[in-house]
Design an enzyme around this catalytic site. Sequence first.
Site, PDB file in Angstrom:
ATOM      1  N   HIS A  46       0.819  -1.089   0.088  1.00 22.32           N
ATOM      2  CA  HIS A  46       0.077   0.006   0.010  1.00 22.32           C
ATOM      3  C   HIS A  46       0.631   1.138   0.160  1.00 22.32           C
ATOM      4  O   HIS A  46       0.295   2.313  -0.078  1.00 22.32           O
ATOM      5  CB  HIS A  46      -1.064   0.113   1.289  1.00 22.32           C
ATOM      6  N   GLU A 147      -4.972 -12.082   7.631  1.00 24.27           N
ATOM      7  CA  GLU A 147      -6.146 -10.900   7.556  1.00 24.27           C
ATOM      8  C   GLU A 147      -7.287 -10.980   6.656  1.00 24.27           C
ATOM      9  O   GLU A 147      -7.738 -10.103   6.279  1.00 24.27           O
ATOM     10  CB  GLU A 147      -5.072  -9.634   6.961  1.00 24.27           C
TER      11      GLU A 147
HETATM   12  C1  3PY Z   1      -4.311  -4.255   7.376  1.00 27.95           C
HETATM   13  O1  3PY Z   1      -4.658  -3.431   8.293  1.00 27.95           O
HETATM   14  O2  3PY Z   1      -5.009  -4.973   6.710  1.00 27.95           O
HETATM   15  C2  3PY Z   1      -3.038  -4.131   6.987  1.00 27.95           C
HETATM   16  O3  3PY Z   1      -2.305  -4.786   6.115  1.00 27.95           O
HETATM   17  C3  3PY Z   1      -1.941  -3.189   7.833  1.00 27.95           C
HETATM   18  O4  3PY Z   1      -1.379  -2.565   6.871  1.00 27.95           O
HETATM   19 MG    MG Z   2      -4.008  -5.529   5.060  1.00 29.75          MG
END
Ligand code: 3PY
Ligand code: MG
Length: 255
Positions: A46, A147
Amino acid sequence: MRENHVRKLWGEGKAALNGWLHIPSTWSAEVMANQGWDSLTVDMQHGMMGMETAIQMLQAVSTTAAVPMARVNWNTPGDIMKLLDAGAYGIVCPMIETREECEAFVGACRYPPRGYRSLGPTRARVYAGADYAEHADNTIITLAMIETQEGYDNRDEIMSVEGLDGVFIGIGDLRLTMTGQAGLDSSDSVIDAALDELLATAQRHGVIAGVFAAGPEHGVELIRRGYKIVSVMTDTNILANASANMVNAVREGIS
Ligand code: 3PY
Ligand code: MG
């Protein structure tokens, strides 16, 4: 080979404070590196930099004691190996959802017979020392990001991959896939319970758990709970907040 200070902290039971670089600049990377962070991660997912700038930012970071790390934009072995050859001492890999993806990630970071990393540590051996290739497997840090809901559901399989040092929790993406809500909300009870469960799973598997915290207070709380590498905000957020506070202070002073 030059020691990995983050590993040393973990060996002492301590947590590493990790800064996050989104600004594509060697100068801002150098400034951040001089502020006492234990490690700095050049975020190619990002952040705004491409590969060559990322490599130069790793060089800027390594003018200090801060450990230079990188987050790749995807689980692509060619990029992982190039960043390692450029001297990254740790790789954070986003969106790991299965055991197979985690094995492919860790294998890209380890030389045969443990993995399939190609030999050619061009800058790494200048930064780390002539014996780099001998010790790299035990020095480089591999952090697989959990994530997504799928990654969460497969947490046990992911965390049992041989050679994985730890998982890194992206609260933003985890919250999005678990609840449909965007943003890092430290008071979200679904995410808070997931953070506890992920930490407990990591401890059971003997790997460390890291996280991108919602803010400084959340970072402190997560370190107290047992997270061992914690990022708080990005260079962009820090610059924007400090700048806005300063502008507001002066405007209030003259109003
Ligand atoms: C998230 O919070 O998804 C991340 O990848 C942190 O940069
Ligand atoms: Mg992320």
